[in-house]
Design a protein around this motif. Structure first.
Motif, PDB file in Angstrom:
ATOM      1  N   PRO A 133      10.366 -12.565  -2.009  1.00 48.04           N
ATOM      2  CA  PRO A 133      10.150 -13.557  -0.943  1.00 48.04           C
ATOM      3  C   PRO A 133       8.802 -13.333  -0.262  1.00 48.04           C
ATOM      4  CG  PRO A 133      11.686 -11.864  -0.222  1.00 48.04           C
ATOM      5  CD  PRO A 133      11.453 -11.628  -1.694  1.00 48.04           C
ATOM      6  N   PRO A 134       8.184 -14.395   0.269  1.00 49.47           N
ATOM      7  CA  PRO A 134       6.875 -14.262   0.932  1.00 49.47           C
ATOM      8  C   PRO A 134       6.900 -13.339   2.126  1.00 49.47           C
ATOM      9  CG  PRO A 134       7.831 -16.445   1.312  1.00 49.47           C
ATOM     10  CD  PRO A 134       8.659 -15.787   0.252  1.00 49.47           C
ATOM     11  N   GLU A 135       8.067 -13.125   2.716  1.00 50.70           N
ATOM     12  CA  GLU A 135       8.169 -12.225   3.867  1.00 50.70           C
ATOM     13  C   GLU A 135       7.775 -10.796   3.498  1.00 50.70           C
ATOM     14  OE1 GLU A 135      10.088 -15.852   4.743  1.00 50.70           O
ATOM     15  OE2 GLU A 135      10.466 -14.484   3.059  1.00 50.70           O
ATOM     16  N   LYS A 136       7.991 -10.401   2.241  1.00 48.67           N
ATOM     17  CA  LYS A 136       7.590  -9.053   1.815  1.00 48.67           C
ATOM     18  C   LYS A 136       6.070  -8.925   1.798  1.00 48.67           C
ATOM     19  CE  LYS A 136      11.488  -7.159  -0.720  1.00 48.67           C
ATOM     20  NZ  LYS A 136      11.912  -6.421  -1.946  1.00 48.67           N
ATOM     21  N   ILE A 137       5.393  -9.990   1.386  1.00 46.98           N
ATOM     22  CA  ILE A 137       3.927  -9.986   1.409  1.00 46.98           C
ATOM     23  C   ILE A 137       3.435  -9.944   2.855  1.00 46.98           C
ATOM     24  CG2 ILE A 137       1.851 -11.256   0.777  1.00 46.98           C
ATOM     25  CD1 ILE A 137       3.278 -10.148  -1.626  1.00 46.98           C
ATOM     26  N   ALA A 138       4.097 -10.712   3.715  1.00 42.40           N
ATOM     27  CA  ALA A 138       3.719 -10.734   5.128  1.00 42.40           C
ATOM     28  C   ALA A 138       3.874  -9.357   5.756  1.00 42.40           C
ATOM     29  CB  ALA A 138       4.569 -11.759   5.877  1.00 42.40           C
ATOM     30  N   ARG A 139       4.973  -8.682   5.438  1.00 39.29           N
ATOM     31  CA  ARG A 139       5.196  -7.340   5.984  1.00 39.29           C
ATOM     32  C   ARG A 139       4.139  -6.362   5.468  1.00 39.29           C
ATOM     33  NH1 ARG A 139      10.112  -7.013   4.926  1.00 39.29           N
ATOM     34  NH2 ARG A 139      10.132  -5.817   2.997  1.00 39.29           N
ATOM     35  N   LYS A 140       3.806  -6.457   4.190  1.00 48.90           N
ATOM     36  CA  LYS A 140       2.776  -5.584   3.630  1.00 48.90           C
ATOM     37  C   LYS A 140       1.430  -5.854   4.296  1.00 48.90           C
ATOM     38  CE  LYS A 140       2.774  -3.095   0.547  1.00 48.90           C
ATOM     39  NZ  LYS A 140       2.841  -1.606   0.465  1.00 48.90           N
ATOM     40  N   ALA A 141       1.096  -7.119   4.506  1.00 54.06           N
ATOM     41  CA  ALA A 141      -0.168  -7.462   5.168  1.00 54.06           C
ATOM     42  C   ALA A 141      -0.225  -6.869   6.566  1.00 54.06           C
ATOM     43  CB  ALA A 141      -0.333  -8.977   5.221  1.00 54.06           C
ATOM     44  N   GLN A 142       0.871  -6.998   7.312  1.00 55.96           N
ATOM     45  CA  GLN A 142       0.913  -6.450   8.677  1.00 55.96           C
ATOM     46  C   GLN A 142       0.739  -4.939   8.660  1.00 55.96           C
ATOM     47  OE1 GLN A 142       4.773  -6.084  10.378  1.00 55.96           O
ATOM     48  NE2 GLN A 142       3.833  -4.538  11.669  1.00 55.96           N
ATOM     49  N   GLN A 143       1.373  -4.271   7.713  1.00 55.10           N
ATOM     50  CA  GLN A 143       1.257  -2.810   7.615  1.00 55.10           C
ATOM     51  C   GLN A 143      -0.176  -2.383   7.317  1.00 55.10           C
ATOM     52  OE1 GLN A 143       4.158  -2.023   4.571  1.00 55.10           O
ATOM     53  NE2 GLN A 143       5.888  -2.028   5.995  1.00 55.10           N
ATOM     54  N   ILE A 144      -0.828  -3.111   6.423  1.00 51.75           N
ATOM     55  CA  ILE A 144      -2.214  -2.779   6.070  1.00 51.75           C
ATOM     56  C   ILE A 144      -3.121  -2.984   7.276  1.00 51.75           C
ATOM     57  CG2 ILE A 144      -4.175  -3.415   4.603  1.00 51.75           C
ATOM     58  CD1 ILE A 144      -2.064  -4.315   2.497  1.00 51.75           C
ATOM     59  N   LEU A 145      -2.936  -4.095   7.978  1.00 54.63           N
ATOM     60  CA  LEU A 145      -3.791  -4.401   9.128  1.00 54.63           C
ATOM     61  C   LEU A 145      -3.663  -3.372  10.246  1.00 54.63           C
ATOM     62  CD1 LEU A 145      -3.327  -8.275   9.409  1.00 54.63           C
ATOM     63  CD2 LEU A 145      -5.313  -7.046   8.544  1.00 54.63           C
ATOM     64  N   GLN A 146      -2.519  -2.715  10.331  1.00 53.03           N
ATOM     65  CA  GLN A 146      -2.296  -1.771  11.405  1.00 53.03           C
ATOM     66  C   GLN A 146      -2.596  -0.329  11.009  1.00 53.03           C
ATOM     67  OE1 GLN A 146       1.725  -2.947  12.648  1.00 53.03           O
ATOM     68  NE2 GLN A 146       0.835  -4.117  14.328  1.00 53.03           N
ATOM     69  N   LYS A 147      -3.056  -0.110   9.769  1.00 51.00           N
ATOM     70  CA  LYS A 147      -3.464   1.228   9.349  1.00 51.00           C
ATOM     71  C   LYS A 147      -4.797   1.594  10.005  1.00 51.00           C
ATOM     72  CE  LYS A 147      -1.201   1.428   4.824  1.00 51.00           C
ATOM     73  NZ  LYS A 147      -0.487   2.705   5.030  1.00 51.00           N
ATOM     74  N   THR A 148      -4.936   2.851  10.351  1.00 48.93           N
ATOM     75  CA  THR A 148      -6.186   3.312  10.939  1.00 48.93           C
ATOM     76  C   THR A 148      -7.321   3.263   9.926  1.00 48.93           C
ATOM     77  OG1 THR A 148      -4.963   4.789  12.407  1.00 48.93           O
ATOM     78  CG2 THR A 148      -7.314   5.222  12.136  1.00 48.93           C
ATOM     79  N   ASN A 149      -7.040   3.730   8.708  1.00 52.62           N
ATOM     80  CA  ASN A 149      -8.034   3.711   7.636  1.00 52.62           C
ATOM     81  C   ASN A 149      -7.412   3.094   6.390  1.00 52.62           C
ATOM     82  OD1 ASN A 149     -10.289   5.250   8.932  1.00 52.62           O
ATOM     83  ND2 ASN A 149      -8.729   6.866   9.009  1.00 52.62           N
ATOM     84  N   PRO A 150      -7.357   1.768   6.318  1.00 52.66           N
ATOM     85  CA  PRO A 150      -6.713   1.126   5.163  1.00 52.66           C
ATOM     86  C   PRO A 150      -7.453   1.408   3.867  1.00 52.66           C
ATOM     87  CG  PRO A 150      -7.842  -0.493   6.538  1.00 52.66           C
ATOM     88  CD  PRO A 150      -7.865   0.791   7.295  1.00 52.66           C
ATOM     89  N   GLY A 151      -6.688   1.557   2.794  1.00 51.70           N
ATOM     90  CA  GLY A 151      -7.275   1.736   1.474  1.00 51.70           C
ATOM     91  C   GLY A 151      -7.809   0.424   0.934  1.00 51.70           C
ATOM     92  N   PHE A 152      -8.264   0.451  -0.306  1.00 47.96           N
ATOM     93  CA  PHE A 152      -8.816  -0.780  -0.867  1.00 47.96           C
ATOM     94  C   PHE A 152      -7.738  -1.668  -1.484  1.00 47.96           C
ATOM     95  CE2 PHE A 152     -10.462  -3.083  -4.636  1.00 47.96           C
ATOM     96  CZ  PHE A 152     -11.131  -4.072  -3.941  1.00 47.96           C
ATOM     97  N   ALA A 153      -6.932  -1.132  -2.407  1.00 53.13           N
ATOM     98  CA  ALA A 153      -5.999  -1.974  -3.157  1.00 53.13           C
ATOM     99  C   ALA A 153      -4.555  -1.581  -2.893  1.00 53.13           C
ATOM    100  CB  ALA A 153      -6.296  -1.892  -4.651  1.00 53.13           C
ATOM    101  N   TYR A 154      -3.714  -2.591  -2.675  1.00 61.52           N
ATOM    102  CA  TYR A 154      -2.286  -2.400  -2.475  1.00 61.52           C
ATOM    103  C   TYR A 154      -1.539  -3.309  -3.451  1.00 61.52           C
ATOM    104  CZ  TYR A 154      -3.626  -0.021   1.830  1.00 61.52           C
ATOM    105  OH  TYR A 154      -4.183   0.839   2.729  1.00 61.52           O
ATOM    106  N   HIS A 155      -0.647  -2.718  -4.231  1.00 60.10           N
ATOM    107  CA  HIS A 155       0.122  -3.470  -5.230  1.00 60.10           C
ATOM    108  C   HIS A 155       1.521  -3.751  -4.696  1.00 60.10           C
ATOM    109  CE1 HIS A 155      -2.786  -2.737  -8.535  1.00 60.10           C
ATOM    110  NE2 HIS A 155      -3.009  -1.604  -7.891  1.00 60.10           N
ATOM    111  N   ILE A 156       2.042  -4.911  -5.024  1.00 55.33           N
ATOM    112  CA  ILE A 156       3.418  -5.239  -4.662  1.00 55.33           C
ATOM    113  C   ILE A 156       4.012  -6.141  -5.743  1.00 55.33           C
ATOM    114  CG2 ILE A 156       2.676  -7.185  -3.201  1.00 55.33           C
ATOM    115  CD1 ILE A 156       5.121  -6.514  -1.387  1.00 55.33           C
ATOM    116  N   ASN A 157       5.217  -5.764  -6.197  1.00 55.38           N
ATOM    117  CA  ASN A 157       5.949  -6.497  -7.236  1.00 55.38           C
ATOM    118  C   ASN A 157       5.190  -6.542  -8.558  1.00 55.38           C
ATOM    119  OD1 ASN A 157       8.228  -7.870  -8.180  1.00 55.38           O
ATOM    120  ND2 ASN A 157       7.289  -9.869  -7.833  1.00 55.38           N
ATOM    121  N   ARG A 158       4.735  -5.391  -9.022  1.00 55.52           N
ATOM    122  CA  ARG A 158       4.065  -5.327 -10.322  1.00 55.52           C
ATOM    123  C   ARG A 158       5.096  -5.549 -11.435  1.00 55.52           C
ATOM    124  NH1 ARG A 158       0.148  -0.195 -10.474  1.00 55.52           N
ATOM    125  NH2 ARG A 158      -1.171  -1.617 -11.654  1.00 55.52           N
TER     126      ARG A 158
END
Length: 263
Positions: free
Chosen positions: A214-239
């Motif tokens: 569901p798109p809500e999982k992408i939304a949650r991942k986006a929120q988590q990345i935005l709130q990281k102090t030092n976000p990484g470059f690439a995040y995979h979801i549902n490979r």
């Protein structure tokens, strides 16, 4: 109050992200070609992201509200499925304009509002680092180009204290899956070169897209990345494990396997 700009804000993933981010206390500029009504902590901004004057007008609207953006989150994009030797040139060019050029145009235009500590998040695809399957080539090439653009942008913007990350998302249960199915049906009907191959490929695509999130999982991942102090470059979801397995094979064996399945 922190402000975030979301492109493709009224699509499946964009809408879910806007809803989640506003609940987290952000004020969201919801940027899209077709927008809805304003609501608490959501400011709709109508723009054609492939048109420079339209994006500049959107910038002025945002600038009238705030002089600083905490983040830009990109969800705008289109899906195309076609043969690389049968697709119309206009459709080929449009895929690059929407999937690559639009992100470049938005980032360049809104950069004056980005400060040290701001971040840019771009949705590419799980296909971006993988070799494409037949008939998905154009989509994969544009998403691969977008992924490389994001990497190059991160290299540059880190010098300004701005981070850039990508979400390499697999199949997501949005309107895009319906578009994908429709595009495949149209391709199977119109192709003059791959009629038998396309029908078999349709069964493969349907099995891959059955494993969607569901798109809500992408939304949650986006929120988590935005709130990281030092976000990484690439995040995979549902490979997709089948795609990963295929790409793990030597290229010669990969070509052979596709011929056996689709011919």
């Amino acid at each position: 109050m922190k402000y975030i700009l979301v492109t493709g804000a009224y699509g499946g993933m964009g809408r879910a992200a806007v809803g989640r981010l506003k609940k987290q206390g952000f004020c969201v500029f919801a940027l899209d070609k077709t927008v809805g009504a304003a609501e608490e902590n959501v400011i709709p901004v109508q723009a054609d992201l492939t048109d420079e004057s339209s994006v500049k007008n959107a910038f002025e609207q945002v600038k009238a509200v705030t002089g600083e953006l905490y983040a830009i989150v990109h969800f705008a994009g289109i899906y195309l499925l076609d043969s690389l030797v049968e697709i119309e040139s206009g459709s080929f060019a449009q895929a690059f304009r929407v999937n690559v050029f639009a992100a470049f145009l938005v980032n360049r235009t809104f950069l004056p509002l980005m400060k040290r500590g701001s971040r840019i998040l771009i949705t590419t695809s799980e296909l971006a680092p993988l070799d494409p399957l037949p008939f998905t080539g154009l989509y994969a090439v544009t998403k691969g180009a977008l992924d490389q653009y994001a990497y190059s942008l991160r290299m540059e913007l880190q010098l300004l204290g701005i981070s850039v990350s990508v979400i390499r998302a697999g199949a997501v249960n949005t309107g895009m899956l319906g578009v994908s199915t429709c595009a495949l049906d149209q391709f199977c009907e119109k192709t003059q070169l791959y009629s038998c191959n396309a029908a078999r490929f349709k069964r493969i695509v349907e099995s891959v897209e059955a494993r969607c999130i569901p798109p809500e999982k992408i939304a949650r991942k986006a929120q988590q990345i935005l709130q990281k102090t030092n976000p990484g470059f690439a995040y995979h979801i549902n490979r997709n494990p089948l795609l990963l397995l295929l790409n793990a094979l030597p290229k010669r064996l990969r070509f052979w396997a596709i011929r056996r399945v689709l011919q």
